[in-house]
Scaffold this active site. Structure first.
Site, PDB file in Angstrom:
ATOM      1  N   ASP A   1       0.802  -1.102  -0.144  1.00 19.84           N
ATOM      2  CA  ASP A   1       0.054  -0.051  -0.003  1.00 19.84           C
ATOM      3  C   ASP A   1       1.021   1.290   0.004  1.00 19.84           C
ATOM      4  O   ASP A   1       2.239   0.999   0.320  1.00 19.84           O
ATOM      5  CB  ASP A   1      -0.812  -0.049   1.334  1.00 19.84           C
ATOM      6  CG  ASP A   1      -1.809   1.247   1.201  1.00 19.84           C
ATOM      7  OD1 ASP A   1      -2.455   1.520   0.356  1.00 19.84           O
ATOM      8  OD2 ASP A   1      -1.752   1.957   2.357  1.00 19.84           O
TER       9      ASP A   1
ATOM     10  N   CYS B   1      -3.691  -0.765  -2.055  1.00 17.53           N
ATOM     11  CA  CYS B   1      -3.900   0.558  -2.384  1.00 17.53           C
ATOM     12  C   CYS B   1      -4.954   0.601  -3.556  1.00 17.53           C
ATOM     13  O   CYS B   1      -4.527  -0.095  -4.894  1.00 17.53           O
ATOM     14  CB  CYS B   1      -2.459   1.035  -2.837  1.00 17.53           C
ATOM     15  SG  CYS B   1      -2.903   2.928  -3.141  1.00 17.53           S
TER      16      CYS B   1
HETATM   17  N1  DGL Z   1      -3.846   4.169  -0.173  1.00 21.54           N
HETATM   18  C1  DGL Z   1      -4.599   4.978  -0.983  1.00 21.54           C
HETATM   19  C2  DGL Z   1      -5.978   4.521  -1.872  1.00 21.54           C
HETATM   20  O1  DGL Z   1      -6.286   3.437  -1.592  1.00 21.54           O
HETATM   21  C3  DGL Z   1      -5.003   6.133  -0.070  1.00 21.54           C
HETATM   22  C4  DGL Z   1      -3.926   7.018   0.533  1.00 21.54           C
HETATM   23  C5  DGL Z   1      -3.119   7.630  -0.754  1.00 21.54           C
HETATM   24  O2  DGL Z   1      -3.313   8.551  -1.376  1.00 21.54           O
HETATM   25  O3  DGL Z   1      -1.900   7.183  -0.882  1.00 21.54           O
HETATM   26  O4  DGL Z   1      -6.095   5.064  -2.627  1.00 21.54           O
END
Ligand code: DGL
Length: 280
Positions: free
Chosen positions: A19, A82
């Site tokens: 992530d 992510c």
């Molecule tokens: N991990 C990102 C997502 O799920 C959220 C945090 C970020 O913008 O890095 O899109």
């Protein structure tokens, strides 16, 4: 398809979870609940967070580096927790990591939304990059003919979640500002809200108060865990035995902050000493 040459020696390897930071720990939590015998290696790219406001090229480059790092540690499968990385980099990661299976969160999240919606009116909230890329909109349209999808970027939710301001006046005011108009006209309002970002599940209480009790709120964590379980079974990569798996936590910056904020996302406390700092 993964060949048996890959499956047999690799089934005791951990599952890699990647992530941009701490948010993916909500997905890791669901994975550990669903697959207690599996070991996990989690990497949060905290040095380069957020991904949600970066260009697709940067997100693809970062995602590839992080994924290749996890592969160098020895993993049998990669979960891209992510949403932004899943939306922008999944085809590239699948091509470059083959034969290691790569599972993202967009398809499972879209499937959860389609499964929950009666009316076919589905709202998706996510980062700027995820919304602009259209991956959720496309996946839902593919899975459910006639679906009406409204996607909205809720950038400030990421900061609120990291700050721990997940309940109360500020969280609700921000949620109202982002969402109120979407749900203002009951006859046209979505009946399902998909949380298309790793950080949003911790804001559930505030979101619920804004959208009301009738709207079904879903996220991709549980459906992603089910997808990973199915993939491992199909590829004969599932760990055997009942002993609980091991957990390795890694971040690219700020072990103390990762532990402090991440404990809330994982749902159990861990210390900075439990976090290995790595350089990609
Ligand atoms: N991990 C990102 C997502 O799920 C959220 C945090 C970020 O913008 O890095 O899109």
């Amino acid at each position: 398809m993964v060949s048996s040459d890959f499956s047999s020696p690799h089934r005791h390897f951990p599952i890699g979870v990647f992530d941009s930071g701490v948010g993916g720990l909500t997905v890791l939590r669901a994975l550990r609940d669903r697959l207690p015998a599996e070991s996990f290696v989690y990497l949060g790219d905290t040095a380069r967070l957020p991904y949600g406001t970066k260009s697709p090229d940067s997100v693809r480059r970062y995602s590839l580096q992080a994924s290749q790092f996890l592969v160098s540690r020895g993993i049998k499968c990669l979960v891209v927790a992510c949403n932004t990385a899943s939306a922008m980099a999944l085809p590239l990661l699948r091509e470059r990591l083959s034969p290691i299976p790569v599972i993202g969160v967009i398809e499972p999240g879209a499937a959860a939304g389609c499964g929950a919606s009666r009316s076919g009116r589905i709202a998706v909230i996510a980062t700027e990059g995820t919304v602009a890329g259209g991956a959720y909109q496309e996946a839902i349209a593919r899975m459910r003919a006639g679906a009406q999808v409204q996607a909205r970027a809720c950038t400030l939710f990421v900061a609120l979640a990291e700050e721990g301001w997940t309940e109360g006046e500020i969280a609700e005011t921000v949620a109202r500002r982002y969402l109120e108009d979407l749900f203002a006209t009951p006859a046209r309002a979505p009946d399902t809200l998909v949380l298309g970002c790793t950080h949003f599940p911790v804001l559930l209480g505030a979101l619920r108060r804004v959208v009301g009790p009738e709207v079904t709120i879903v996220d991709s964590a549980a459906t992603t865990a089910a997808a990973v379980a199915a993939e491992l079974a199909e590829l004969q990569l599932a760990a055997s035995g009942i002993a609980p798996g091991r957990l390795t936590l890694m971040a690219t910056d700020g072990a103390a902050r990762f532990a402090r904020v991440g404990s809330r996302f994982l749902g159990e406390p861990f210390a900075a000493d439990d976090v290995e700092l790595v350089d990609l």
